[in-house]
Design an enzyme around this catalytic site. Structure first.
Site, PDB file in Angstrom:
ATOM      1  N   CYS A   1     -20.256  37.890  -4.811  1.00 46.29           N
ATOM      2  CA  CYS A   1     -19.801  37.684  -3.424  1.00 46.29           C
ATOM      3  C   CYS A   1     -19.478  36.210  -3.192  1.00 46.29           C
ATOM      4  O   CYS A   1     -18.459  35.852  -2.579  1.00 46.29           O
ATOM      5  CB  CYS A   1     -20.876  38.118  -2.431  1.00 46.29           C
ATOM      6  SG  CYS A   1     -21.408  39.819  -2.576  1.00 46.29           S
TER       7      CYS A   1
ATOM      8  N   CYS B   1       0.843  -1.208   0.000  1.00 43.18           N
ATOM      9  CA  CYS B   1       0.000   0.000   0.000  1.00 43.18           C
ATOM     10  C   CYS B   1       0.876   1.254   0.000  1.00 43.18           C
ATOM     11  O   CYS B   1       0.588   2.230  -0.721  1.00 43.18           O
ATOM     12  CB  CYS B   1      -0.909   0.020   1.228  1.00 43.18           C
ATOM     13  SG  CYS B   1      -2.035  -1.377   1.345  1.00 43.18           S
TER      14      CYS B   1
ATOM     15  N   ASP C   1     -33.751  -4.262 -11.594  1.00 45.98           N
ATOM     16  CA  ASP C   1     -33.509  -5.574 -11.013  1.00 45.98           C
ATOM     17  C   ASP C   1     -34.891  -6.152 -10.681  1.00 45.98           C
ATOM     18  O   ASP C   1     -35.848  -5.399 -10.489  1.00 45.98           O
ATOM     19  CB  ASP C   1     -32.662  -5.419  -9.742  1.00 45.98           C
ATOM     20  CG  ASP C   1     -32.494  -6.730  -9.003  1.00 45.98           C
ATOM     21  OD1 ASP C   1     -32.184  -7.729  -9.656  1.00 45.98           O
ATOM     22  OD2 ASP C   1     -32.703  -6.740  -7.781  1.00 45.98           O
TER      23      ASP C   1
END
Length: 804
Positions: free
Chosen positions: A88, A20, A497
């Protein structure tokens, strides 16, 4: 010698091995400005030396995330005070983005919030606040138990003060207007107007000048700059003419004064701000309703059974709470005793009250009706479903649609361009305007400054998003962000599904046939299915509950096929026919008629076998939802193709597809097949919405252009989907797409009118019509038009609330 080098400590997530660390090293090497680095595995952090001129924290974070790891960050929204226009918001966002430790910042002018993602330890809210204060605004970072109430109170106070200033300015402006328009030749007319105009500009309208000065100190400009310059120039020019009338008379000209124009402009803009604030408050009505669902106190039962009233913040996990008739459920929990009906409409969008008995779940904010309920607290504070919904809606309302990025760029350069146009207007009038060139030029310059309005541009997108997301929440449709809402309107293909989406997702055993049923085999089937998490397994467990169990070993779940396990050293399988085929288990003719009959009925067949023969087949039925047929019909009417994917067999799939009206379906698909199917459709140029349960279909949901999770209760898949249908009612899918289309249409209308207003208004204000017909726009009319442009945009967004 001064150096730009800095040492930074970056907290990491999920970096647990040398492998890692090497991957993160690669990300660090790819990031510009990183001079040296070291990843410390034990402490989960990276120490890096950077050249601050070249290094960008956002780029480093992206590089690490692209490789599958993450930087520990905090993402918070803070109220911003003092913003008066879209410019702003751009200024605040720009300042925040350059603060140390900030990865990204987004400022929403419509709901006056700044969302900042930063690395803890590098970025500090106190520093963000100081940076924002330096340019004339303020960031509210202090948190308290009643923060929302305090913010609302501050907003109400601001609105009331603005309203009082507007009324007072109008009272002073009216006589100035009447004198300037009808009694200009009365004695001391100019002097009287001067006296009355002064408090209008420099007391009731003082904030325009204060904010313009703060912006100027940082070499910035916003709408306040335009208002202050235009009214200030008109006022100074009028004062000069009042005191030096002979200067013009000696040149054969009249000494015009424009006190009435300056005061009317200030009053109209203040009035516009009042109307805008009120309208913006209405765009957030949905979130206010959701927050209003949270009770302040609750009745808690002590161990002795005594009732005590406590603040909601005092409730802890496991507390036993009492919901009396008509009271709101305080936190998510489970009913211990009592029975009642609970109105869950404000969370699920379903109007019918739900029966609640012992063992049932209840959710914060829902309303108990006639009976009393005792329930134990299982989720409190920010963990409750209602709190998650509120947070999600707030995040979505504060997010930016892709089109907003272009608008922000325009707003960022709008004011400087208008200032340049006004100066050019004055110069052109002086050169080509003849003897009245200077007075007409000043008037045109003032009018250009007054009529130009970045506010309408700034409000066009966020107000529509806020109303659209809020309306979705009221209907039980949770939208993750503005981008998802904008993208949904392009959907031309919806994939459903089957299990839990088109069907109820609560299958039950309709019939079973055993080769030789006995207590041991039944116990084996029960024990194996009890370890499985598949919905079909739950049906089997429910059917055979209460029987004795056996010890299961080597349990293995085979995705898309079923499960296998060992009992007393022997291997057993429970799953579909493909599972049997893959292990060469033959199906005896004894089961032929059973298979044929239940296949025709669209029942799912579950095979139970050992390694040699089929021991039993169970027919499992999953009821089609009542709304599925109508939902498919509505989507087709919208011109959307509907496709059904299922891991079930061909016969079951065909039967369900025919019943609900889906002409295209695919049976026997694995999770990876669903992913491939979505990719294939996208390669054909389709914009695909995938509708599933958010877990089994996660890969396909992630790939789809728009992912819609169906879920009930506290397990809804908010993290997976772009949208979540809380009630699992398929009718909400077509409603969500229609809402997206209506919202995007509203955004386009708003942007069209905001651009057209400025494109047409500014040239007319500059005097392009004067050579043609002698028309020169009065600054007073320009001020009214400027004020109403913002109000009209917000009002158009609010129309969304009342559309079907």
């Amino acid at each position: 010698m001064e150096t730009n080098n800095k040492i930074l400590t970056i907290p990491l997530e999920d970096v647990h091995s040398e492998h890692c660390a090497l991957i993160v090293d690669d990300a660090l090497n790819k990031t510009d400005g990183v001079l040296s680095h070291k990843v410390e595995l034990n402490n989960q952090l990276a120490k890096i030396e950077v050249d601050s001129k070249q290094f960008k924290l956002g780029q480093l974070t992206k590089n690490i995330r692209d490789l599958g790891y993450n930087v520990t960050t905090v993402k918070k929204s803070y109220p911003v005070e003092g913003m008066t226009c879209a410019s702003c918001a751009v200024s605040v966002e720009s300042i925040l983005s350059f603060e140390e430790g900030v990865i990204s910042s987004a400022v929403n002018y419509a709901n006056a919030t700044a969302t900042v993602e930063y690395v803890p330890g590098l970025g500090h809210p106190e520093n963000f606040k100081k940076a924002i204060q330096s340019i004339g605004y303020d960031l509210i970072i202090a948190e308290s138990e009643n923060q929302e109430d305090e913010i609302q109170e501050r907003q109400n106070e601001h609105y009331l003060q603005l309203k009082k200033r507007t009324i007072a300015a109008a009272l002073f402006t009216l006589p100035v207007f009447l004198i300037g328009m009808f009694f200009m030749n009365m004695p001391f007319a100019n002097e009287i107007m001067w006296v009355l105009a002064t408090p209008v500009l420099f007391w009731f309208g003082k904030n325009f000048f204060i904010n313009a000065w703060k912006q100027a100190k940082h070499r910035k400009a916003n709408m306040d700059t335009l208002v202050a310059l235009s009214t200030g120039i008109a006022y100074v020019f009028s004062v000069f003419n009042t005191l030096n009338q002979e200067f013009w008379h000696s040149r054969g000209l009249h000494a015009h004064v424009y006190f009435e124009a300056a005061t009317v402009v200030i009053t109209f803009i203040l009035l516009g701000k009042v109307l805008e604030e009120r309208a913006k408050g209405n765009t957030a009505s949905a979130i206010k309703k959701l927050m209003g669902l949270q009770p302040k106190t609750v009745t808690r039962l002590t161990k002795e059974g005594q009732q005590e009233e406590v603040k909601i913040s005092a409730v802890t996990l496991g507390d036993v709470l009492l919901a009396k008739p008509g009271e709101k459920i305080a936190v998510d929990g489970k009913v211990i005793s009592g029975s009642s009906f609970v109105d869950e409409s404000m969370i699920s969008g379903e109007p019918v009250a739900v029966s609640k008995n012992a063992g049932d779940e209840v959710f914060a904010g829902t309303i108990n009706q006639k009976g009393s309920l005792q329930y134990s607290a299982e989720k409190v504070g920010s963990e409750t479903l209602l709190s998650q919904i509120i947070q999600m809606v707030q995040n979505a309302q504060g997010s930016k649609a892709p089109v907003q990025k272009l608008v922000d760029k325009i707003a960022g350069i709008f004011v400087p361009i208008v200032l340049l146009i006004s100066i050019v207007t004055l110069i052109v009038w002086i050169i080509f305007g003849g003897e009245n060139g200077l007075t007409h030029g000043l008037l045109a310059m003032v009018t250009v400054l007054v009529i130009a309005c970045p506010c309408a541009l700034g409000l066009a997108t966020p107000t529509a998003i806020m109303v659209g997301v809020g309306k979705g929440a009221e209907k039980g449709i949770l939208i993750k962000d503005a981008e998802s809402l904008e993208r949904a309107q392009k959907v031309d293909t919806v994939i459903f599904d089957k299990t839990g989406t088109i069907t109820e997702g609560k299958p039950s055993v309709a019939a079973s046939l055993w080769k030789e049923e006995n207590a041991f085999l039944t116990a084996v089937l029960f024990a194996i299915e009890k370890q499985s998490e598949h919905p079909l397994a739950e049906a089997v467990v429910a059917n055979y509950s209460g029987i004795s169990t056996v010890t299961v070993s080597d349990f293995e779940s085979i995705t898309g096929f079923g499960v296998k396990a060992k009992v007393e050293g022997k291997t057993y399988f429970v799953g579909n026919k493909r599972l049997l085929d893959s292990h060469q288990v033959a199906i005896d003719n004894y089961f032929t008629n059973f298979i044929a009959n239940h296949s025709q009925l669209a029942h799912t067949l579950l095979y139970f076998s050992d390694s040699e023969q089929v021991l039993a087949i169970l027919a499992v039925a999953d009821k089609i939802k009542e709304t599925s047929i109508e939902a498919v019909r509505q989507l087709k009417e919208q011109g959307i193709e509907v496709i059904m994917l299922t891991g079930d067999n061909e016969q079951t799939a065909a039967s369900v597809a025919k019943t609900v009206g889906v002409s295209r379906y695919k049976a026997g698909v694995l999770p990876e097949d669903k992913l491939s199917f979505v990719k294939a459709l996208q390669s054909e140029g389709k914009t695909v919405a995938m509708v599933g349960d958010g877990v089994n279909d996660s890969a396909a949901l992630a790939q789809a252009n728009v992912s819609i999770a169906m879920g009930k209760g506290s397990d809804i898949a908010m993290d997976v989907a772009h949208m979540t249908i809380i009630s699992s009612d398929l009718l909400k899918v077509s409603q969500a797409i229609l809402l997206s289309r209506q919202t995007v249409a509203t955004i386009k209308q708003n942007l069209f009118w905001a651009f057209i207003y400025n494109i047409i208004g500014i040239p007319i204000a500059a005097g392009v019509l004067y050579p043609i017909n002698g028309f020169l726009l009065n600054p007073m009319i320009a001020g009214a038009a400027m004020a109403m442009s913002s109000v009209s945009v917000v009002s158009n967004s609010l129309r969304l609330k009342f559309r079907k």
